[in-house]
Design an enzyme around this catalytic site. Structure first.
Site, PDB file in Angstrom:
ATOM      1  N   GLU A  43     -36.824  21.291 -10.028  1.00  0.00           N
ATOM      2  CA  GLU A  43     -38.075  20.728 -10.860  1.00  0.00           C
ATOM      3  C   GLU A  43     -36.967  19.808 -11.668  1.00  0.00           C
ATOM      4  O   GLU A  43     -36.611  20.711 -12.780  1.00  0.00           O
ATOM      5  CB  GLU A  43     -38.778  21.299 -11.398  1.00  0.00           C
ATOM      6  N   ARG A  47     -36.989  15.814 -19.767  1.00  0.00           N
ATOM      7  CA  ARG A  47     -36.572  15.919 -21.199  1.00  0.00           C
ATOM      8  C   ARG A  47     -35.498  15.166 -21.561  1.00  0.00           C
ATOM      9  O   ARG A  47     -34.874  15.085 -22.743  1.00  0.00           O
ATOM     10  CB  ARG A  47     -36.347  17.514 -21.386  1.00  0.00           C
ATOM     11  N   LYS A 131     -50.035  24.354 -12.675  1.00  0.00           N
ATOM     12  CA  LYS A 131     -48.935  25.051 -13.285  1.00  0.00           C
ATOM     13  C   LYS A 131     -49.656  26.065 -14.641  1.00  0.00           C
ATOM     14  O   LYS A 131     -50.498  25.567 -15.122  1.00  0.00           O
ATOM     15  CB  LYS A 131     -48.064  24.186 -13.994  1.00  0.00           C
TER      16      LYS A 131
HETATM   17  C1  3PG Z   1     -40.732  24.494 -18.251  1.00  0.00           C
HETATM   18  O1  3PG Z   1     -40.456  23.422 -18.492  1.00  0.00           O
HETATM   19  O2  3PG Z   1     -41.623  24.699 -17.249  1.00  0.00           O
HETATM   20  C2  3PG Z   1     -40.289  25.799 -19.016  1.00  0.00           C
HETATM   21  O3  3PG Z   1     -39.815  25.238 -20.085  1.00  0.00           O
HETATM   22  C3  3PG Z   1     -39.388  26.268 -18.232  1.00  0.00           C
HETATM   23  O4  3PG Z   1     -39.620  27.644 -18.777  1.00  0.00           O
HETATM   24  P1  3PG Z   1     -38.240  28.709 -19.085  1.00  0.00           P
HETATM   25  O5  3PG Z   1     -36.950  27.820 -19.601  1.00  0.00           O
HETATM   26  O6  3PG Z   1     -38.765  29.671 -20.084  1.00  0.00           O
HETATM   27  O7  3PG Z   1     -38.143  29.372 -17.665  1.00  0.00           O
END
Ligand code: 3PG
Length: 210
Positions: A43, A47, A131
């Protein structure tokens, strides 16, 4: 790939690496590292401004990979993700225009939810999987179990604070199809070109869920 096929790939892999990429030139190396680690799925989060280019590069050059777009927060990004070749869309929250666009274009959408009200919006669209985000901060597995109870038709893909220490607990719950996480593809590892470390962490992650 039809939406349900992409969802079954996510379900089969059980882990969705959540990637933040700062340089499009790293996209192929990252994709190859994930494939070598045994997890040909990513994914790529919107960002950074490199997300769209990275999705394009991977979907064009590494066809065995299932590459989706994450952190999609508006319709314009959803359109760009689809044009770039994303095979699924993940959003941190509920945005009806993104959901409707995904349904109209036959692309799986995993909108972020953490309350019953948000789940009920997802149900209006008959979405099979949502999600749960941010998982750790919103009560983790206990909250997912409590949310799952009144809504028997829906499954979850938690993300946020999931790592090698807790993923197996999450996956024991049969309403969780997969977990998202960035621990094997940390931004600094990609920025520093540590692709062999990414391969190692990916293999370790995979071994936990096999
Ligand atoms: C996301 O965008 O789904 C999360 O920020 C990923 O979370 P993590 O960095 O705690 O694994």
């Amino acid at each position: 790939m039809k939406p349900l096929e992409a969802i079954s790939v996510v379900e089969e892999k059980k882990i969705v690496p959540v990637v933040t990429i700062n340089n499009v030139n790293d996209a192929i190396k990252l994709g190859e590292a994930l494939c070598e680690g045994g997890l040909p799925i990513a994914e790529i989060t919107f960002r950074t401004s490199s997300a769209e280019g990275a999705i394009k590069e991977i979907s064009k050059n590494i066809p065995e990979m299932l590459v989706g777009a994450g952190t999609v927060i508006n319709l314009e990004q959803a359109k760009r993700a689809l044009d770039a070749g994303a095979a699924f869309i993940v959003s941190p929250g509920i945005n009806r225009s993104i959901i409707e666009f995904a349904i109209d274009n036959d692309i799986p959408i995993f909108p972020g939810v953490c309350t019953p009200t948000e789940l009920m919006i997802a149900l209006e669209y008959n979405l099979p999987v949502v999600k749960f985000f941010p998982a750790k901060q919103y009560g983790g597995l206990d909250t997912i179990k409590a949310l799952a109870a009144p809504f028997p038709g829906i499954k979850f893909m938690p993300t946020g604070g999931i790592n090698a220490d807790n993923i197996t607990k999450y996956l024991e719950f049969d309403r969780i199809i997969a977990c998202g996480g960035s621990w094997m593809v940390k931004e600094n590892l990609i920025n520093d070109g540590e692709f062999s470390k990414i391969i190692e962490l990916t293999k370790e992650a995979l071994a936990l869920v096999k």
